[in-house]
Motif scaffolding. Sequence first.
Motif, PDB file in Angstrom:
ATOM      1  N   ASP A 183     -52.045  -8.604   2.131  1.00  0.00           N
ATOM      2  CA  ASP A 183     -52.637  -7.462   1.435  1.00  0.00           C
ATOM      3  C   ASP A 183     -53.110  -6.450   2.474  1.00  0.00           C
ATOM      4  OD1 ASP A 183     -54.002  -5.624  -0.086  1.00  0.00           O
ATOM      5  OD2 ASP A 183     -55.114  -7.097  -1.245  1.00  0.00           O
TER       6      ASP A 183
ATOM      7  N   GLN B  52     -56.349  -3.834   1.503  1.00  0.00           N
ATOM      8  CA  GLN B  52     -57.744  -4.181   1.751  1.00  0.00           C
ATOM      9  C   GLN B  52     -58.168  -3.774   3.157  1.00  0.00           C
ATOM     10  OE1 GLN B  52     -59.756  -7.775   0.450  1.00  0.00           O
ATOM     11  NE2 GLN B  52     -57.880  -8.429  -0.600  1.00  0.00           N
TER      12      GLN B  52
ATOM     13  N   SER C 218     -58.754  -0.072   3.400  1.00  0.00           N
ATOM     14  CA  SER C 218     -59.975   0.400   2.746  1.00  0.00           C
ATOM     15  C   SER C 218     -61.189   0.313   3.668  1.00  0.00           C
ATOM     16  CB  SER C 218     -60.228  -0.400   1.464  1.00  0.00           C
ATOM     17  OG  SER C 218     -60.587  -1.741   1.761  1.00  0.00           O
TER      18      SER C 218
ATOM     19  N   GLU D 147     -58.724 -10.461   5.331  1.00  0.00           N
ATOM     20  CA  GLU D 147     -59.678 -10.302   4.232  1.00  0.00           C
ATOM     21  C   GLU D 147     -59.598 -11.429   3.196  1.00  0.00           C
ATOM     22  OE1 GLU D 147     -58.751  -6.862   6.474  1.00  0.00           O
ATOM     23  OE2 GLU D 147     -57.379  -7.965   5.159  1.00  0.00           O
TER      24      GLU D 147
END
Length: 382
Positions: free
Chosen positions: A12, A15, A18, A364
């Motif tokens: 991912d 994440q 971000s 994450e």
Amino acid sequence: MIQSVNSIPAFDIKQQYSTIEAEVSAAVLEVLASGRYIGGPIVEGFEQQFAAYHQVSNCIACNSGTDALYLALRALEIGAGDEIITTPFTFVATAEVISAVGAKPIFVDIDTTTFNLDLHQVTAAITPQTKAIIPVHLFGQPVDMTALMAIAQSHNLAVIEDCAQSTGASWNNQKVGSIGHIGCFSFYPTKNLGGCGDGGAITTNDPELATKLRVLKEHGQTKQYYYEEVGVNSRLDAIQATILQIKLRHLDTWNQKRQAIAAYYQKFLSQVPGIVTPQELPGGVGVWNQYTIRISTEGRNGSTATYRDSVRSQLQEQGVSSMVYYPHPLHLQPVYQHLGYQPGQLPVTELACQEVLSLPMFPELTQEQQDQVIYALKDCLS
């Protein structure tokens, strides 16, 4: 069958973005406003920082990890009639570039515990035509570079480290990519140090090789509109360079999180019947671009690959995504049929292709998500 709590991706990258979005957005807008999109101080700054991180004298940024490998072979003047020893258990780019310069890939089998080159077989594969070895630090786990460099030095061979999956890994406290004659890196978005597009880099302590690499990646140009040999256009743009500068500052922290995730998987999966967990060599510090297990069929009837794929499908039904790197060995690919390799010739690689399964791995990933992966996997194997 347990019910999934949430859907867990194999990786991912959103994440991660971000967490640095504001910093990246500001830096990218600054590059856009500057009008310096190709080359310039941003790219040069990244090259210097990446070289310093690896404690090497030279870093040459380029368009991709594939280009890095290709340029390395060109700089070493490897071509028709030459043989390059490498692994059949890797992404095709490692072998593809050997063919692209007119040389011949010589595939040797892998170690049963690390997925990396079996160094005993490397020695046996050396001939008078051998010019270099390309070890791949697969899944972020370093090859035993002490032993490999000793082999290379005793036979006067160049070593090109394929570090596409291993930025930040080390062998005996020395970063991979700084041990061989040339190190080649990929900044594909899913790598430990990934950009927001394609990118790559080459590291070396040899000033002559560095000069050749810079010339080759700029169309063979030694000064403006003056060309001494046929080169290519392989440049890292300034937007990717500024993003990579930011990410490089976080790399060690992200890699430490990957190591903690791998240790947690190892703790709860190493004793599960039907699972063979990956192993690290003493002296190596891996960075776990992938956490790849084997789904063993020992004691079961039927095809190994069919069973692995069945387990993978069951995991997906429970909300757990996984990946298979790599389902088909390079030595048996149609493109390399002319080399004459036969099924069964490299048995460890061929079995690995049928058994491997890469579990969710990204910095994450939470412990709760890992627990879901572990419980789902145990349920599938029960």
